[in-house]
Scaffold this motif. Structure first.
Motif, short mmCIF file in Angstrom:
data_model
loop_
_atom_site.label_atom_id
_atom_site.label_comp_id
_atom_site.label_asym_id
_atom_site.label_seq_id
_atom_site.Cartn_x
_atom_site.Cartn_y
_atom_site.Cartn_z
N PHE A 153 -1.55 -12.48 -1.59
CA PHE A 153 -2.55 -13.17 -2.79
C PHE A 153 -2.20 -12.42 -3.50
O PHE A 153 -2.50 -11.02 -3.44
CB PHE A 153 -4.10 -13.37 -1.81
N ALA A 154 -2.97 -13.30 -5.07
CA ALA A 154 -3.23 -12.76 -5.83
C ALA A 154 -4.02 -11.92 -6.31
O ALA A 154 -5.54 -13.30 -5.62
CB ALA A 154 -2.50 -13.52 -6.84
N ILE A 155 -4.73 -11.00 -7.10
CA ILE A 155 -5.84 -10.70 -7.54
C ILE A 155 -6.01 -10.66 -9.51
O ILE A 155 -4.98 -9.54 -9.20
CB ILE A 155 -6.43 -9.07 -6.86
N ILE B 4 -10.53 2.15 -0.89
CA ILE B 4 -9.74 3.10 -2.13
C ILE B 4 -9.73 2.66 -3.29
O ILE B 4 -9.48 1.37 -3.16
CB ILE B 4 -8.32 2.90 -1.48
N GLY B 5 -9.47 3.15 -4.01
CA GLY B 5 -9.81 2.38 -5.57
C GLY B 5 -8.69 2.24 -6.49
O GLY B 5 -7.77 3.05 -6.27
N GLN B 6 -8.60 1.40 -7.57
CA GLN B 6 -7.62 1.76 -8.76
C GLN B 6 -5.86 1.46 -8.18
O GLN B 6 -5.07 2.45 -8.48
CB GLN B 6 -7.57 3.04 -9.39
N LEU B 7 -5.55 0.76 -7.45
CA LEU B 7 -4.67 0.54 -6.83
C LEU B 7 -3.43 0.15 -7.53
O LEU B 7 -4.20 -0.88 -8.37
CB LEU B 7 -4.57 -0.23 -5.43
N LYS B 8 -2.31 0.29 -7.65
CA LYS B 8 -1.11 -0.39 -9.00
C LYS B 8 -0.32 -0.83 -8.55
O LYS B 8 0.17 -0.19 -7.05
CB LYS B 8 -1.02 0.66 -10.00
N TYR C 128 -4.86 -2.72 -10.72
CA TYR C 128 -5.63 -3.79 -10.88
C TYR C 128 -6.18 -4.18 -9.49
O TYR C 128 -6.68 -5.14 -9.24
CB TYR C 128 -4.36 -4.96 -10.46
N VAL C 129 -6.08 -3.35 -8.41
CA VAL C 129 -7.47 -3.54 -7.42
C VAL C 129 -7.79 -2.78 -6.73
O VAL C 129 -6.96 -1.76 -6.55
CB VAL C 129 -6.36 -4.73 -6.60
N SER C 130 -8.80 -2.76 -5.79
CA SER C 130 -9.50 -2.10 -5.31
C SER C 130 -9.31 -1.90 -3.58
O SER C 130 -9.38 -4.22 -3.63
CB SER C 130 -11.02 -0.88 -5.38
N VAL C 131 -9.81 -1.77 -2.03
CA VAL C 131 -9.62 -2.87 -0.85
C VAL C 131 -10.77 -1.75 -0.55
O VAL C 131 -10.59 -0.75 -0.03
CB VAL C 131 -8.55 -2.09 -0.71
N ASN C 132 -11.61 -2.82 0.16
CA ASN C 132 -12.61 -2.27 1.38
C ASN C 132 -12.55 -1.98 2.54
O ASN C 132 -12.26 -1.47 3.24
CB ASN C 132 -13.99 -2.60 0.58
#
Length: 464
Positions: free
Chosen positions: A415-417, A360-364, A454-458
């Protein structure tokens, strides 16, 4: 009405004005509620604008868009509109008879104001193999001729990844269920997609068609405007209707795989209602700048109801994906849980992962994933790990948070990314949590002070 109509040409508008002969249609009373859900369909959301005269539409259902642009987005909403949007009851209010009225006003200095709202929900999409219908019953501003020049009412939907980005149009998709300009007796239905200019949707014009309203002019009575996204058809199709009469269709076979995926694989769409003044579309049709000194202020777009239904294939509230876990057994907290198998998702884009499978990409900010029935056992999980990547620009970062059972609960860990060097540059990032036991619905929420993704999650998992 995003950059979609920034340079819509007069020639294109003239082609779309070719009208289909009107047919007889029985008018429904103006204070009708949303119609009963037909057999085979499920109501996902509706607003029939019941309430006292002068009240604003519900803030729990609608977001007010204010001023002349989204924060950091294209000026004049990307279309050259001249009005400023407000949440003043003078511009937007219930009429006490079951309708919402959006009114365009001009002050003594010649400045125009009006209103624009969008649904808080941004997950409207069909279930896998099913159908989605977005419908509204609307009377357009009762003004024609020179006095109508510049009026641009619209009922439409934008892909949810547009929120917080504002520069990814038209790839995320736009469905114009109903557009009208300059008081003409014509309804336009338009699809925007792909790239701009040009591309498979012929941007910035889009793929559109138009016709006259059946039975009576669009400005003289309420008419029902409907858009359907049909994944049960082969190939899948988009269809546009006015008063039950289909006047436009676009098929999956007209697009390459990437274009289709970009506008259909994200979390879904949000619905908008607005009354613009001036801009590329009315200017192009009129052949001159609008509005003009002859344009009459004070006319309203009246909305009786807006409703969203789905049919077949399951439910999309919220959107779901099939998991590999046997029914009723939930998730093992201590094994990798793939992000694309989330029980529900708000925001982000389903995409191929460089490590295999999907992510899931491009999460904000404001996005979330939910995993129902995660089993922690009695030993107590004390660590949360996320396989994440980020291609965010310098200075853009955010939190990945774990909440239990309620997306508004206090996080049990986070956690921060920030940038990891690319959207497919994966890292496993740990966070401490406080000895979680038992079985819980796990909500992974994303919080940032910036609107950008700011984040994508695998995948995620927990450790003892």
């Amino acid at each position: 009405m995003e950059p979609s109509r920034r340079r819509r040409a007069l020639a294109t508008a003239a082609v779309l004005l070719a009208a289909v002969p009107a047919a007889a249609f029985a008018t429904i009373p103006a204070d009708a509620t949303a119609p009963p859900t037909p057999p085979g369909w499920t109501l996902q959301w509706a607003d029939d604008f019941t309430g006292p005269a002068g009240a604003l539409p519900s803030g729990s259902d609608w977001i007010f868009d204010l001023g002349r642009s989204y924060p950091g987005g294209p000026a004049n909403w990307g279309t050259g509109e001249v009005q400023s949007y407000t949440n003043s009851p003078a511009n937007i209010a219930l009429d006490g008879a079951g309708n919402l009225r959006i009114t365009a006003l001009r002050d003594n200095a010649g400045n125009w104001t009006s209103s624009r709202i969008e649904t808080r929900r941004g997950d409207f999409r069909p279930p896998p193999g099913g159908r989605l219908a977005i419908e509204g019953r609307i009377r357009l501003p009762d003004v024609t001729g020179q006095a109508a020049l510049g009026y641009w009412p619209a009922f439409w939907a934008l892909g949810s990844p547009y929120r917080g980005n504002y520069w990814n149009w038209p790839g995320i998709g736009e469905f114009d269920v109903m557009e009208n300009v300059n008081g003409l007796d014509s309804v336009w239905g338009v699809l925007h997609c792909g790239v701009s200019p040009g591309g498979p949707c012929n941007e910035t014009s889009g793929l559109g068609n138009s016709r006259a309203c059946p039975g009576s002019p669009c400005q003289a009575a309420f008419h029902t405007y409907r858009f359907e996204w049909d994944e049960s058809a082969n190939p899948a199709r988009f269809r546009w209707y006015v008063d039950g009469q289909q006047f436009h269709t676009v098929g999956r076979d007209q697009f390459d795989a990437t274009t289709w995926r970009n506008m259909t694989s994200h979390a879904g769409y949000f619905v908008l209602l607005n009354l613009a003044m001036g801009g590329a579309f009315p200017d192009g049709v009129a052949g001159r700048a609008t509005p003009t000194p002859a344009t009459a202020p004070g006319h309203s777009m009246s909305i009786d109801y807006v409703a969203v239904w789905t049919a077949g294939g399951g439910t999309t509230t919220p959107p779901t994906t099939t998991t590999t876990t046997p029914p009723g057994q939930g998730w093992d907290a201590y094994r990798e849980i793939q992000a694309e198998h989330a029980s529900a998702r708000s925001g982000g884009v389903l995409e191929a992962a460089s490590e295999g499978g999907q992510d899931i990409g491009q999460l904000k900010n404001g996005d979330s994933l939910r995993f129902s029935g995660v089993r922690f056992g009695s030993g107590g999980a004390r660590q949360f790990l996320g396989r994440v990547a980020s291609g965010a620009a310098n200075g853009v970062s955010g939190l990945v948070e774990v909440r239990l059972d309620d997306p508004r609960a206090t996080p049990v860990g986070s956690f921060a990314i920030a940038s990891t060097g690319g959207w497919q540059s994966w890292r496993t990032v740990p966070a401490n949590i406080s000895g979680v036991t038992g079985t819980h619905d796990v909500h992974i929420t994303f919080t940032s002070g910036q609107p950008a993704a700011y984040v994508s999650v695998n995948w995620i998992r927990f450790g003892a």
